[in-house]
Design an enzyme around this catalytic site. Sequence first.
Site, short mmCIF file in Angstrom:
data_model
loop_
_atom_site.label_atom_id
_atom_site.label_comp_id
_atom_site.label_asym_id
_atom_site.label_seq_id
_atom_site.Cartn_x
_atom_site.Cartn_y
_atom_site.Cartn_z
N ASP A 91 -8.73 -1.12 12.74
CA ASP A 91 -7.33 -1.31 12.35
C ASP A 91 -6.44 -1.11 13.57
O ASP A 91 -6.89 -0.61 14.61
CB ASP A 91 -6.93 -0.32 11.24
N GLU A 125 -7.83 4.40 11.12
CA GLU A 125 -7.59 5.40 12.17
C GLU A 125 -6.10 5.57 12.45
O GLU A 125 -5.62 6.68 12.67
CB GLU A 125 -8.33 5.01 13.45
#
Lengths: 477, 477
Positions: free
Chosen positions: A99, A166
């Site tokens: 991400d 994250e």
Amino acid sequence: MLDAPFAKWIDEHQDELIARLKEAVEIPSVSGDASYRPHVVRMGEWLKAELEKLGAEIRSVPLGKQVLDGQELDLPPALVGSLGNDPKKKTVLVYGHYDVQPAALSDGWKHEPFQFTHDKETGRLYGRGSTDDKGPIMGWINAIQAFQETKTEIPVNLRFCFEGMEESGSEGLEELVIKEAKGEFADVDAVCISDNYWLGTTTPCLTYGLRGLSYFSVSISGPAADLHSGVFGNVVHEPMTDLFDLFSKLVTPQGKILVPGINEKVAPLTDEERKLYEDIDVTLGDFEQAIGAKVTISEDKAEVLMGRMRYPSLSIHGVEGAFSGQGGKTVIPAAVKGKFSIRLVPDLDPDEVNELVQKYLKDEFAKLGSKNTLKVEMLSGGKPWVASIDHWNFRAAKDAIETVYGKTPSYTREGGSIPITLTFAEALGKNVMLLPMGRGDDGAHSTNEKLDLSNYIEGTKTLGQYLLNVPAAAASA
Amino acid sequence: MLDAPFAKWIDEHQDELIARLKEAVEIPSVSGDASYRPHVVRMGEWLKAELEKLGAEIRSVPLGKQVLDGQELDLPPALVGSLGNDPKKKTVLVYGHYDVQPAALSDGWKHEPFQFTHDKETGRLYGRGSTDDKGPIMGWINAIQAFQETKTEIPVNLRFCFEGMEESGSEGLEELVIKEAKGEFADVDAVCISDNYWLGTTTPCLTYGLRGLSYFSVSISGPAADLHSGVFGNVVHEPMTDLFDLFSKLVTPQGKILVPGINEKVAPLTDEERKLYEDIDVTLGDFEQAIGAKVTISEDKAEVLMGRMRYPSLSIHGVEGAFSGQGGKTVIPAAVKGKFSIRLVPDLDPDEVNELVQKYLKDEFAKLGSKNTLKVEMLSGGKPWVASIDHWNFRAAKDAIETVYGKTPSYTREGGSIPITLTFAEALGKNVMLLPMGRGDDGAHSTNEKLDLSNYIEGTKTLGQYLLNVPAAAASA
């Protein structure tokens, strides 16, 4: 100079590797925005397929649900898997995240952030996620492909852990790692995380420490509602007066923490350790440039580095409940919350720090003789992490950097926290190393994020060579 | 007990006087909202007509333009005029304001704020402006009408100054007063302002002092932009650390100002003056009720009153540029502005206070050894005001209160500022007195603003009797 076949293959297939990063960057996998969630999921599927093409066995692990922007959403799955299961080989766990941070052209990007842009003049690869953390993930894939294309045996078993949250608090990952410590990750001998940056722009780094954090909210309340300072000034005990008095006793302008018991718990500095900082390839000027002003506490490079990396720090962040607008307002705030945090280094434990802070602030508050009410709360706590750089994991990486770059890496510690590092270290009980690919000026969470092509290519070789070095390094351990 | 004909007339015409206040309250003359401006203008016209019915000569004086809510608007005019021009009589200037604070039922009013509500059970007259300041203005009109209806000669010349911007900074009024000091107000011998409140709910007050104000903004700046506390904690001199250190040296939790030279300039307390405070009809419990908590610095009533009225105070209002939200944010603010103000009493002058504060903060900042930059700015300054209660103006009012209420007034000072008071005192060089009509619990700027009917009626008589008392009081001066 590295002339192994896999490295040669990498040099000769740069365009293909760039195209792979382009594909990844152009999937806008922003985890913090509900409307982008389908892109995050698509990115996970794309990554799973890439890994499977290499022969890896990958499971897409659901992590439950979250509420974001008022919607209940499935969390992006974690990708957990393996490549190789030879009991004679060491097993290395590789972590990364697929991400990215949000980005918009209107924030000040020179190029569309989700349109991969290769600036051939500067050799820079622009795009959100280029360095954080898609470049490094592609690096692992590139290296494995290069091994396979050149029939180079991979001398380690690989385990993978790639997450899609994250940038949004790694929701669900800690539980997964703890669970897989007895499952997929049971045989792991060492962990390599490529998700941080060189300190500067010229010297590769190996990162062996992170500071922990204890974040405090200190409430002082008195009157039932905000009062007019004309009517009640010099009539009531003012919470703001108490707060300023109290917080002035936390830390000196030179950064020395005044809470008794904190400095005493910091591991003493050895000459050998000090030399590590003196050897780091960075100047005071580099710091002043990053800060934008000549306001460092020390003008000694090693002291500045140690201030960030191996000593605790205490920062006052702000006040909630007081006047914070422009201009003037003659209010006596009735209840305020002062916020400060302490960055922790070994051997400071957040719970112990909480006790020390609670006791100190309560004692000091009692001395004020105020009739207001004090409440001290630790909002969050995270332990510091330091790994041994004498472990074969670090030696394998150091040798790889020396082979690829022809120079010795700087050993660095980060001043901030990457909580998952500590989770791996504690859940697996194995050596964890941070092996950054990008440079300190990559602008990871900022506009115009980039990864230099040379870092992408040489970084890919470094990751590969690191894996190749593991058996010898481990054998001489 | 007052049995003069004008007072009897007032008692017998209560319904008429209530109807007058109802008419005034039901014109929603909110000066702070552009969409209400036509109502403010209409209120001024209504008031001008009422005064003219009494034979007063009134000019509607334009005060220029302002920008409000993005529109350029004409300021509501001031009403300036006179009634009586006998050179053998004293001339009294009467001030009031015909604009009001905003109000909406949804703020928590029991009745529509612009619908006048006479609660006959409690004897309260509810409505925005009932006590602030339409009740007192109606009081003057009522008293003059009562004199005229009962053929009572008004033994003073009257001058009027009514504005429509008091709740919005009295824009344009200071210039007008200074100009009219040589015009309409040239012969004024004393000023009476009825625009504040009794301290409590039972004893009438005469107010002879107001605190002044010096408001400071203290900027401390260092890094070029906000920094991450993980990366730069214990690396840079943090502006917040400096600010807390500096502001902790401003005032003690017991309200003692630590800036050298301030306390030294406060006029010493005399026994006689202390007795004034001991005699004020208020209890510690009244204060604690208003504050909503037992957090007064002193538990001695006179000390609490003096803390508000005759000593300076220093309040820290807030910090601009730091984290002020909920939860935690690990920021090192790069530039912050701390805001504090000092309430001034004689003989403190805002410019002198500014010099003392500037010097003190610069000296203390130098001691911190910080590389950050300090800037101290006085955002606004207003002088304190204290009038002599031995003046015939006060004696005329004291006698009126004793006649009407059968009790001696409390002599009070306000902790806050009413800047126009000082303007009158300085521009005219005459005695100024605040003669409140309403009670301390009227909720002037709050919800459910009210004026007790008894305060309206007895207050009207007090204003009238005060005027009647002037010649004798002045003669014995």
